[in-house]
Scaffold this active site. Structure first.
Site, PDB file in Angstrom:
ATOM      1  N   ASP A 134      -0.789  -6.595   3.055  1.00  0.00           N
ATOM      2  CA  ASP A 134       0.620  -6.182   3.194  1.00  0.00           C
ATOM      3  C   ASP A 134       1.071  -5.917   4.636  1.00  0.00           C
ATOM      4  OD1 ASP A 134      -0.199  -5.870   0.594  1.00  0.00           O
ATOM      5  OD2 ASP A 134       0.436  -3.796   0.403  1.00  0.00           O
ATOM      6  N   TRP A 190      -4.040   2.852   2.869  1.00  0.00           N
ATOM      7  CA  TRP A 190      -3.250   1.829   2.189  1.00  0.00           C
ATOM      8  C   TRP A 190      -1.808   1.840   2.676  1.00  0.00           C
ATOM      9  CZ3 TRP A 190      -4.890   1.029  -3.642  1.00  0.00           C
ATOM     10  CH2 TRP A 190      -6.226   0.579  -3.671  1.00  0.00           C
ATOM     11  N   SER A 191      -0.992   1.026   2.026  1.00  0.00           N
ATOM     12  CA  SER A 191       0.332   0.703   2.569  1.00  0.00           C
ATOM     13  C   SER A 191       1.264   1.907   2.678  1.00  0.00           C
ATOM     14  CB  SER A 191       0.987  -0.366   1.703  1.00  0.00           C
ATOM     15  OG  SER A 191       0.304  -1.574   1.944  1.00  0.00           O
ATOM     16  N   ASP A 202       2.042   3.650  -1.799  1.00  0.00           N
ATOM     17  CA  ASP A 202       2.956   2.857  -0.965  1.00  0.00           C
ATOM     18  C   ASP A 202       4.291   3.560  -0.713  1.00  0.00           C
ATOM     19  OD1 ASP A 202       0.856   1.085  -1.369  1.00  0.00           O
ATOM     20  OD2 ASP A 202       1.908  -0.066  -2.891  1.00  0.00           O
ATOM     21  N   GLU A 206       4.152  -1.837  -7.017  1.00  0.00           N
ATOM     22  CA  GLU A 206       3.637  -1.527  -5.698  1.00  0.00           C
ATOM     23  C   GLU A 206       4.758  -1.672  -4.665  1.00  0.00           C
ATOM     24  OE1 GLU A 206      -0.876  -3.004  -5.834  1.00  0.00           O
ATOM     25  OE2 GLU A 206       0.514  -4.678  -5.945  1.00  0.00           O
TER      26      GLU A 206
HETATM   27  C1  FRU Z   1      -0.283  -4.438  -2.434  1.00  0.00           C
HETATM   28  C2  FRU Z   1      -1.338  -3.346  -2.371  1.00  0.00           C
HETATM   29  C3  FRU Z   1      -0.701  -1.967  -2.227  1.00  0.00           C
HETATM   30  C4  FRU Z   1      -1.801  -1.176  -1.587  1.00  0.00           C
HETATM   31  C5  FRU Z   1      -2.414  -2.186  -0.660  1.00  0.00           C
HETATM   32  C6  FRU Z   1      -3.895  -2.025  -0.435  1.00  0.00           C
HETATM   33  O1  FRU Z   1      -0.796  -5.673  -2.076  1.00  0.00           O
HETATM   34  O2  FRU Z   1      -2.165  -3.387  -3.516  1.00  0.00           O
HETATM   35  O3  FRU Z   1      -0.255  -1.420  -3.443  1.00  0.00           O
HETATM   36  O4  FRU Z   1      -1.331  -0.060  -0.903  1.00  0.00           O
HETATM   37  O5  FRU Z   1      -2.157  -3.460  -1.219  1.00  0.00           O
HETATM   38  O6  FRU Z   1      -4.335  -2.898   0.555  1.00  0.00           O
END
Ligand code: FRU
Length: 509
Positions: A53, A113-114, A171, A240
């Site tokens: 992402d 993560w994001s 996220d 997400e």
């Molecule tokens: C979307 C995702 C997000 C998460 C991230 C982890 O592609 O699954 O929900 O934060 O990638 O890399």
């Protein structure tokens, strides 16, 4: 000193200060990557290894900063870091040291993560998800956005709202509203659909759950037939990367449903979102986890993760996986539908130009003067009485055993990106991707096609997009042609530009 990405990762996860650029790679791998015909030349990607992402795009004091999910292992489950690059114009990028790395024993010990970047009264700040379990964390930095420090109070949101059984909790995206911070977090309810949870805080440290900003049921499948194996997971019971922002007189909510990126436009008042229109950011599952920001000119710009469509083994032996899409400018029309156009600054990469004007086509018309794997092609075509018309690219000489087509199908009113015959390699997972496009009476088909090695991005009439991955085996699969089936179509114009690489090793200034 050249340090391997793995060694850099090991140091980082022990919490020491390392000034590593994501994907710092050994000379041998660097040479292999530079010679890799499938590796994009003008899309942004790290120097090696894995990207997914786009995270926290932000304009800060003369630079556009882009962060991204990075892993030194080529697998979706690898522990995630935030890679970092900056640019003066969103075309040429400079790689910078990793912005975030997991902290041993911390709430993000298994990955950062994001999330999003924002200005907290002039201090650059991230809100992101730490794993496992999924919790929300903050970090802030100096004015160069280089030295990021996690706040001691992390996680600032340590669990989903009491009493809610969610399928995920991640996220965050954030904005300021009437003296408060508002934050959305992606979530969902098993079998019932995705959810975007709304939180509020006065000080960023203490958060209160407000209510769901929006919940499922899952969006219906738009295509009658799945385009590829990825579609099997488009169940939509986890949303997400929610992204929520004003655009024109409306508000837009984007969610990534573990299949495609859907958007809703509607009205927002008193912390409630009333959706009016629903659409797709891209007809294909290969453009995912889209993230947007407002630039210094007030333009709303979006990036997505361009996924791979080849086997894990092929990605591993290549030594890299994924790319960040070209930036798209979003606008909204009177019906509330999103319009998407490539960032005009991308024209800086244009080199040699070829033009065809006023050709009639029935059957296949080769364009031998245009060749290449790094091209921008703009086609304006009237379908006439043809039932399908468009262009063929990356075509092998002769019978065209390898070929990718982008066309318009009159009967279905679909733009179609067909990659089923793009590669003779058994490792490539080709598919047929479709996006609905209703042409108005007399409106010609206007395609902008960006070819960049294994990445294809299509913009159709500014109203819909399709992203594909192609991995032609034959070095001569570079041909271009125009076609019309079942009748005679008229090419008003075809403009092709050879595109320049943003740099030999993608490390640009
Ligand atoms: C979307 C995702 C997000 C998460 C991230 C982890 O592609 O699954 O929900 O934060 O990638 O890399």
């Amino acid at each position: 000193m050249v340090r391997s990405a793995l060694a850099a990762t090991a140091l980082l996860s022990r919490g020491r200060q390392v000034n590593a650029v994501p994907g710092e790679v050994a000379d041998t791998l660097q040479k292999r990557l530079a010679a890799d015909a499938q590796r994009p030349q003008y899309h942004f990607l790290p120097k090696a290894n894995w990207v997914n992402d786009p995270n926290g795009p932000i304009y800060w004091k003369g630079y556009y900063h882009l962060f991204y999910q990075y892993s030194s292992t080529i697998e979706p489950q690898g522990p995630k870091y935030w890679g970092h690059a900056r640019s003066k114009e969103m075309v040429y990028w400079e790689h910078l040291p990793m912005a975030l790395a997991p902290t041993l024993g911390g709430p993000d010990k298994d990955g950062c993560w994001s999330g999003s970047a924002f200005s907290n009264n002039g201090v650059p700040t991230f809100v992101y998800t730490g794993v496992f379990p999924q919790v929300q964390c903050l970090a802030s930095s100096d004015d160069n956005l280089i030295a990021w420090k996690k706040v001691s109070g992390n996680p600032v949101v340590g669990s989903p709202p009491a009493g809610l059984e969610v399928t995920g909790f991640r996220d965050p995206s954030i904005w300021r509203e009437s003296g408060s911070w508002l934050m959305t977090v992606g979530a969902g309810f098993q079998g019932r659909g995705g959810a975007v949870l709304l939180y509020e805080s006065k000080d960023l440290a203490h958060w209160e759950y407000v209510h769901p900003l929006f919940t499922g049921p899952p969006f219906e499948q738009r295509d009658s037939a799945p385009a590829s194996s990825y579609d099997a997971v488009d169940a939509g019971d986890m949303w997400e990367c929610p992204d929520f922002f004003p655009l024109g007189q409306k508000h837009v909510l984007m969610v990534s449903t573990q299949g495609r990126v859907h958007y809703l436009t509607g009205t927002y008042s008193e912390r409630k979102f009333q959706a009016e229109t629903h659409g797709l950011i891209d007809g294909s599952v290969l453009h995912y986890a889209a993230k947007s920001f407002a630039d210094d000119q007030g333009r709303r710009i979006l990036w997505g993760w361009v996924r791979e469509a080849r086997s894990a083994a092929a990605q591993n032996s290549a030594g890299w996986s994924g790319a960040i899409s070209l930036p798209r400018i979003l606008s909204i029309d009177a019906e509330g539908a999103l319009h998407m156009d490539p960032l005009p600054e991308l024209a800086r990469m244009r080199g040699r130009h070829h033009r065809i004007a006023g050709a009639e086509v029935s059957g296949f018309l080769p364009a031998p003067q245009i060749q290449g794997s790094s091209l921008e092609i703009q086609l304006t075509m009237d379908l006439g009485d043809a039932h399908e018309g468009g262009i063929s690219v990356r075509r092998s000489p002769g019978a065209g055993e390898e070929e990718t087509t982008i066309s318009y199908e009159a009967a279905t009113q679909n733009v179609v990106l067909a990659t089923g015959r793009s590669s003779l390699s058994p490792d490539a997972d080709g598919g047929t991707y479709r996006a609905a496009l209703k042409l108005k009476p007399g409106e010609p088909l206007r395609l902008s096609v960006f070819l960049d090695a294994s990445v294809v991005e299509v913009f159709a009439n500014g109203r819909t997009c399709l992203t594909g991955r192609i991995y032609p085996l034959r070095s001569g699969s570079l041909g271009v042609g125009i076609f019309a089936k079942g009748g005679r179509a008229r090419v008003k114009s075809l403009d092709a530009h050879e595109m320049k690489a943003i740099s030999g090793d993608r490390l640009t200034t």
